[in-house]
Design a protein around this motif. Structure first.
Motif, PDB file in Angstrom:
ATOM      1  N   SER A 461      29.123 -27.703  10.500  1.00  0.00           N
ATOM      2  CA  SER A 461      29.765 -26.849  11.501  1.00  0.00           C
ATOM      3  C   SER A 461      30.414 -25.603  10.906  1.00  0.00           C
ATOM      4  CB  SER A 461      30.824 -27.638  12.281  1.00  0.00           C
ATOM      5  OG  SER A 461      31.877 -28.041  11.422  1.00  0.00           O
ATOM      6  N   GLU A 462      30.805 -25.650   9.653  1.00  0.00           N
ATOM      7  CA  GLU A 462      31.437 -24.486   9.036  1.00  0.00           C
ATOM      8  C   GLU A 462      30.412 -23.360   8.888  1.00  0.00           C
ATOM      9  OE1 GLU A 462      34.438 -23.740   8.416  1.00  0.00           O
ATOM     10  OE2 GLU A 462      35.461 -25.681   8.614  1.00  0.00           O
ATOM     11  N   LYS A 463      30.762 -22.184   9.339  1.00  0.00           N
ATOM     12  CA  LYS A 463      29.859 -21.037   9.273  1.00  0.00           C
ATOM     13  C   LYS A 463      30.088 -20.264   7.975  1.00  0.00           C
ATOM     14  CE  LYS A 463      29.504 -20.416  14.284  1.00  0.00           C
ATOM     15  NZ  LYS A 463      28.154 -21.012  14.313  1.00  0.00           N
ATOM     16  N   MET A 464      28.982 -19.841   7.367  1.00  0.00           N
ATOM     17  CA  MET A 464      29.094 -19.039   6.150  1.00  0.00           C
ATOM     18  C   MET A 464      29.770 -17.723   6.480  1.00  0.00           C
ATOM     19  SD  MET A 464      26.127 -18.078   3.365  1.00  0.00           S
ATOM     20  CE  MET A 464      25.471 -16.612   4.158  1.00  0.00           C
ATOM     21  N   PRO A 465      30.800 -17.318   5.727  1.00  0.00           N
ATOM     22  CA  PRO A 465      31.524 -16.092   6.050  1.00  0.00           C
ATOM     23  C   PRO A 465      30.686 -14.852   5.771  1.00  0.00           C
ATOM     24  CG  PRO A 465      32.273 -16.969   3.957  1.00  0.00           C
ATOM     25  CD  PRO A 465      31.332 -17.987   4.528  1.00  0.00           C
ATOM     26  N   PRO A 466      31.042 -13.728   6.371  1.00  0.00           N
ATOM     27  CA  PRO A 466      30.325 -12.480   6.086  1.00  0.00           C
ATOM     28  C   PRO A 466      30.445 -12.107   4.613  1.00  0.00           C
ATOM     29  CG  PRO A 466      31.771 -12.240   7.997  1.00  0.00           C
ATOM     30  CD  PRO A 466      32.133 -13.536   7.350  1.00  0.00           C
ATOM     31  N   MET A 467      29.475 -11.310   4.134  1.00  0.00           N
ATOM     32  CA  MET A 467      29.544 -10.851   2.742  1.00  0.00           C
ATOM     33  C   MET A 467      30.864 -10.101   2.515  1.00  0.00           C
ATOM     34  SD  MET A 467      27.063  -7.518   2.556  1.00  0.00           S
ATOM     35  CE  MET A 467      27.348  -6.085   3.583  1.00  0.00           C
ATOM     36  N   LEU A 468      31.297 -10.093   1.262  1.00  0.00           N
ATOM     37  CA  LEU A 468      32.548  -9.456   0.820  1.00  0.00           C
ATOM     38  C   LEU A 468      33.781 -10.183   1.331  1.00  0.00           C
ATOM     39  CD1 LEU A 468      31.661  -5.636   1.166  1.00  0.00           C
ATOM     40  CD2 LEU A 468      31.204  -7.207  -0.730  1.00  0.00           C
ATOM     41  N   THR A 469      33.602 -11.405   1.847  1.00  0.00           N
ATOM     42  CA  THR A 469      34.747 -12.231   2.228  1.00  0.00           C
ATOM     43  C   THR A 469      35.214 -13.008   1.000  1.00  0.00           C
ATOM     44  OG1 THR A 469      33.937 -12.477   4.486  1.00  0.00           O
ATOM     45  CG2 THR A 469      35.578 -14.068   3.738  1.00  0.00           C
ATOM     46  N   ASP A 470      36.474 -12.834   0.633  1.00  0.00           N
ATOM     47  CA  ASP A 470      37.012 -13.515  -0.547  1.00  0.00           C
ATOM     48  C   ASP A 470      37.484 -14.920  -0.175  1.00  0.00           C
ATOM     49  OD1 ASP A 470      36.583 -11.126  -1.778  1.00  0.00           O
ATOM     50  OD2 ASP A 470      38.689 -10.550  -1.911  1.00  0.00           O
ATOM     51  N   MET A 471      36.877 -15.916  -0.770  1.00  0.00           N
ATOM     52  CA  MET A 471      37.348 -17.293  -0.632  1.00  0.00           C
ATOM     53  C   MET A 471      37.742 -17.761  -2.023  1.00  0.00           C
ATOM     54  SD  MET A 471      34.611 -18.779   2.162  1.00  0.00           S
ATOM     55  CE  MET A 471      35.760 -19.986   2.816  1.00  0.00           C
ATOM     56  N   LEU A 472      38.870 -17.227  -2.485  1.00  0.00           N
ATOM     57  CA  LEU A 472      39.254 -17.334  -3.893  1.00  0.00           C
ATOM     58  C   LEU A 472      40.653 -17.926  -4.077  1.00  0.00           C
ATOM     59  CD1 LEU A 472      38.095 -13.728  -4.959  1.00  0.00           C
ATOM     60  CD2 LEU A 472      36.747 -15.833  -4.975  1.00  0.00           C
ATOM     61  N   ASP A 473      41.135 -18.661  -3.080  1.00  0.00           N
ATOM     62  CA  ASP A 473      42.483 -19.215  -3.180  1.00  0.00           C
ATOM     63  C   ASP A 473      42.512 -20.576  -3.853  1.00  0.00           C
ATOM     64  OD1 ASP A 473      43.577 -17.011  -1.893  1.00  0.00           O
ATOM     65  OD2 ASP A 473      43.312 -17.892   0.108  1.00  0.00           O
ATOM     66  N   GLY A 474      41.336 -21.166  -4.088  1.00  0.00           N
ATOM     67  CA  GLY A 474      41.303 -22.512  -4.648  1.00  0.00           C
ATOM     68  C   GLY A 474      40.564 -22.607  -5.961  1.00  0.00           C
ATOM     69  N   HIS A 475      40.527 -23.830  -6.479  1.00  0.00           N
ATOM     70  CA  HIS A 475      39.800 -24.096  -7.718  1.00  0.00           C
ATOM     71  C   HIS A 475      38.291 -24.014  -7.504  1.00  0.00           C
ATOM     72  CE1 HIS A 475      43.770 -25.922  -8.143  1.00  0.00           C
ATOM     73  NE2 HIS A 475      43.623 -25.834  -9.456  1.00  0.00           N
ATOM     74  N   LEU A 476      37.879 -24.185  -6.254  1.00  0.00           N
ATOM     75  CA  LEU A 476      36.498 -24.014  -5.839  1.00  0.00           C
ATOM     76  C   LEU A 476      36.425 -22.720  -5.040  1.00  0.00           C
ATOM     77  CD1 LEU A 476      33.661 -25.342  -5.733  1.00  0.00           C
ATOM     78  CD2 LEU A 476      34.392 -26.516  -3.646  1.00  0.00           C
ATOM     79  N   ALA A 477      35.568 -21.792  -5.461  1.00  0.00           N
ATOM     80  CA  ALA A 477      35.571 -20.448  -4.878  1.00  0.00           C
ATOM     81  C   ALA A 477      34.165 -20.047  -4.442  1.00  0.00           C
ATOM     82  CB  ALA A 477      36.128 -19.434  -5.874  1.00  0.00           C
ATOM     83  N   TRP A 478      34.126 -19.140  -3.469  1.00  0.00           N
ATOM     84  CA  TRP A 478      32.857 -18.617  -2.943  1.00  0.00           C
ATOM     85  C   TRP A 478      33.022 -17.141  -2.666  1.00  0.00           C
ATOM     86  CZ3 TRP A 478      27.828 -19.888  -1.520  1.00  0.00           C
ATOM     87  CH2 TRP A 478      27.192 -19.011  -0.643  1.00  0.00           C
ATOM     88  N   ARG A 479      32.037 -16.353  -3.061  1.00  0.00           N
ATOM     89  CA  ARG A 479      32.032 -14.939  -2.677  1.00  0.00           C
ATOM     90  C   ARG A 479      30.600 -14.426  -2.705  1.00  0.00           C
ATOM     91  NH1 ARG A 479      32.557  -9.484  -3.965  1.00  0.00           N
ATOM     92  NH2 ARG A 479      34.054  -8.408  -2.601  1.00  0.00           N
ATOM     93  N   GLN A 480      30.205 -13.786  -1.590  1.00  0.00           N
ATOM     94  CA  GLN A 480      28.904 -13.137  -1.499  1.00  0.00           C
ATOM     95  C   GLN A 480      29.131 -11.631  -1.590  1.00  0.00           C
ATOM     96  OE1 GLN A 480      26.811 -13.608   2.232  1.00  0.00           O
ATOM     97  NE2 GLN A 480      24.803 -13.304   1.276  1.00  0.00           N
ATOM     98  N   HIS A 481      28.663 -11.028  -2.682  1.00  0.00           N
ATOM     99  CA  HIS A 481      28.843  -9.589  -2.862  1.00  0.00           C
ATOM    100  C   HIS A 481      27.736  -8.827  -2.132  1.00  0.00           C
ATOM    101  CE1 HIS A 481      25.552  -9.508  -5.814  1.00  0.00           C
ATOM    102  NE2 HIS A 481      26.108 -10.551  -6.416  1.00  0.00           N
ATOM    103  N   ASP A 482      27.792  -7.521  -2.183  1.00  0.00           N
ATOM    104  CA  ASP A 482      26.813  -6.703  -1.447  1.00  0.00           C
ATOM    105  C   ASP A 482      25.742  -6.121  -2.366  1.00  0.00           C
ATOM    106  OD1 ASP A 482      28.425  -4.940  -2.790  1.00  0.00           O
ATOM    107  OD2 ASP A 482      28.872  -3.671  -1.065  1.00  0.00           O
ATOM    108  N   GLY A 483      25.495  -6.796  -3.500  1.00  0.00           N
ATOM    109  CA  GLY A 483      24.462  -6.361  -4.429  1.00  0.00           C
ATOM    110  C   GLY A 483      23.265  -7.300  -4.406  1.00  0.00           C
ATOM    111  N   GLY A 484      22.451  -7.232  -5.470  1.00  0.00           N
ATOM    112  CA  GLY A 484      21.216  -7.991  -5.529  1.00  0.00           C
ATOM    113  C   GLY A 484      21.305  -9.259  -6.342  1.00  0.00           C
ATOM    114  N   HIS A 485      20.220  -9.529  -7.100  1.00  0.00           N
ATOM    115  CA  HIS A 485      20.088 -10.799  -7.821  1.00  0.00           C
ATOM    116  C   HIS A 485      20.863 -10.730  -9.143  1.00  0.00           C
ATOM    117  CE1 HIS A 485      18.340 -14.708  -8.231  1.00  0.00           C
ATOM    118  NE2 HIS A 485      17.643 -14.408  -9.321  1.00  0.00           N
ATOM    119  N   THR A 486      22.163 -10.743  -9.029  1.00  0.00           N
ATOM    120  CA  THR A 486      23.076 -10.601 -10.155  1.00  0.00           C
ATOM    121  C   THR A 486      24.438 -11.106  -9.726  1.00  0.00           C
ATOM    122  OG1 THR A 486      24.170  -8.982 -11.603  1.00  0.00           O
ATOM    123  CG2 THR A 486      23.550  -8.232  -9.421  1.00  0.00           C
TER     124      THR A 486
END
Length: 506
Positions: A461-486
């Motif tokens: 049910s959790e939706k993937m956040p839009p790119m450039l959304t910082d999910m960096l408050d925890g020990h487990l982090a997620w971020r989708q940048h606006d670049g390519g395969h890097t």
């Protein structure tokens, strides 16, 4: 006569020793990619593998990109439920029972087990150089790990690694190990005085080799055959935009290590009887539960950490692992199995990395079982079988998935990074499938008293956040940048995030 007889006996005994060495070791098996693939199919009793999908969306067998069809078996294996059906409610139950169960399945079905007879590695600092990287003075060390091959001298394995640490900060420093090609970043060059001596000797040597050159050099007495390479001015203004990731690390008071995966294990089927896997197997083919290239690269990274623990310039309690694409897969495997690594930056890792195996979106299990199965253990091929002695299996039959591997990293720091398809981080990688795995793994982080992404662990049910959304408050982090395969655009977020949780200040 006596001298001749002695010579004959020595020659004969030498030949006998050589012949004995040749016969006491099994000869190297040399496979093509196709032969290695076929050999594992035969060992597993697989007659036909399902073909993997095409990345060409207009092809008849195009990969699925319809979310309505992407989750044929949406229920993931339970992270916090033991095999005998007991709910895991404490950290002790996780460490003493459930995690061990997951490790067993992950080794048997995904990446393979480490053999018991892996030889030791002896590290040698080959070259130490004082350099400037951008504005930062550094010490760069070329380090070679010689693997003991006395059990099978027909294969040599020398792990190639480069350590670069800043010298303008108080040490020891945290270090990020990165899979890639090691090279001195800015080799120090001779002074003008030393260069003049080198040129003089070089000209004399050339004239000695070819006396006619003296007439030419006499015509141009000020000419110097060897000149200094253009260097970077450490006092020049900083360039616009983001600095390269390595310079960002150094500027933040981190060091970095580049370790060459190819010096550990080749990235192809044909090399599976060479490298560290081939050395342990004495040049013979793998068995179904033997380790694949990803686990071998992770083993090599762990041996590199062995060296870093001995280097006074390095804070060995704050060493991270990083990689992109196939090396992102290897970075995940490294962090999951080697608990001495404190943090991981897992870039665009796709199937075999953080993306769920049982998802049918873009790259599929069949993409790996039909192509790069040497990354995985042989048993992984079973899940691409259309016809075999055990019937047909798919990714839905796997007893574990990538959320289990991420959970094995808990409670240590794990930053999952992706780009966007519009810039080249293709839909093929299934960014959403990785996000779902990261959400699911968060339940173990919470159990162990660490912070996850800050959302529920309902991966459906959790939706993937839009790119450039910082999910960096925890020990487990997620971020989708606006670049390519890097993962380069995420370094300016990764470094302060990791520094904060590791307690590092420049």
């Amino acid at each position: 006569m006596k001298k001749f007889l002695l010579f004959f006996l020595l020659l004969h005994s030498g030949y006998g020793a050589f012949a004995q060495t040749k016969t006491q070791h099994p000869p190297l098996v040399t496979f093509t990619n196709e032969q290695d693939h076929r050999n594992m199919m035969e060992q597993l009793g697989i007659k036909i593998l399902r073909p993997g999908p095409s990345g060409n969306e207009s092809a008849p067998n195009a990969a699925n990109y319809n979310e309505a069809l992407a989750n044929p078996c949406p229920q993931l294996p339970e992270l916090l439920l033991t095999k005998n059906g007991v709910k895991v409610t404490t950290a002790e139950m996780w460490w003493n029972q459930r995690r061990k169960e997951i490790v067993t399945d992950v080794e048997r079905e995904l990446y393979g087990r480490l053999p018991n007879n892996i030889p030791v590695v002896k590290w040698e600092v080959k070259i130490t150089d004082k350099e400037f990287v951008g504005r930062t003075p550094v010490i760069a060390k070329q380090i070679i790990g010689h693997v003991d091959n006395s059990s099978y001298p027909l294969i040599n394995v020398d792990i190639n690694m480069m350590l670069v640490v800043p010298t303008n900060v108080k040490g020891p420093v945290p270090v990020l190990m990165m899979f890639g090609r090691p090279a001195f970043p800015a080799p120090a060059q001779p002074s003008a005085e030393h260069l003049e001596i080198i040129n003089q000797s070089f000209k004399e040597m050339m004239i000695k080799q070819d006396p006619k050159l003296k007439e030419i050099f006499d015509l141009y007495p000020a000419y110097m055959p060897i000149t200094r390479l253009p260097g970077r001015n450490p006092f020049a203004p900083a360039p616009e935009g983001d600095l390269p990731p390595t310079e960002q690390l150094l500027a933040a008071g981190w060091g970095y290590v580049t370790i060459d995966p190819a010096s550990i294990q080749a990235d192809n089927h044909a090399g599976i009887t060479r490298g560290i896997i081939g050395l342990v197997n004495k040049g013979q083919p793998r068995k179904p539960e033997d380790w694949g290239a990803l686990r071998a690269w992770a083993w090599g990274a762990a041996r590199g950490l062995d060296y870093l623990e001995t280097d006074p310039l390095v804070d060995a309690k704050k060493v991270g692992i990083e990689g992109v694409s196939r090396y992102g897969k290897a970075a995940l495997v490294t962090l999951a199995f080697e608990q001495r690594f404190a943090v991981g930056l897992i870039g665009s890792s796709g199937k075999g990395g953080t993306t769920l195996h049982r998802r049918v979106f873009g790259e599929a299990v069949e993409s790996l079982t039909g192509g790069e199965n040497y990354w995985m253990c042989g048993n992984y091929m079973k899940y691409g079988a259309a016809e075999s002695s055990f019937g047909s299996k798919t990714g839905c039959d796997l007893p574990v998935d990538s959320h289990d591997v991420l959970a094995m990293c808990a409670p240590r720091l794990a930053f999952v990074s992706y780009g966007i398809p519009e810039k080249g981080d293709a839909k093929w990688l299934d960014q959403k499938g990785s996000y779902m795995a990261t959400v699911a793994a968060g339940s173990v982080y919470k159990l162990l008293g660490a912070k996850d992404l800050g959302v529920s662990n309902d991966y459906m049910s959790e939706k993937m956040p839009p790119m450039l959304t910082d999910m960096l408050d925890g020990h487990l982090a997620w971020r989708q940048h606006d670049g390519g395969h890097t993962d380069a655009p995420n370094f300016k977020y990764f470094i302060p995030w990791a520094s904060k949780f590791l307690g590092h200040q420049k």
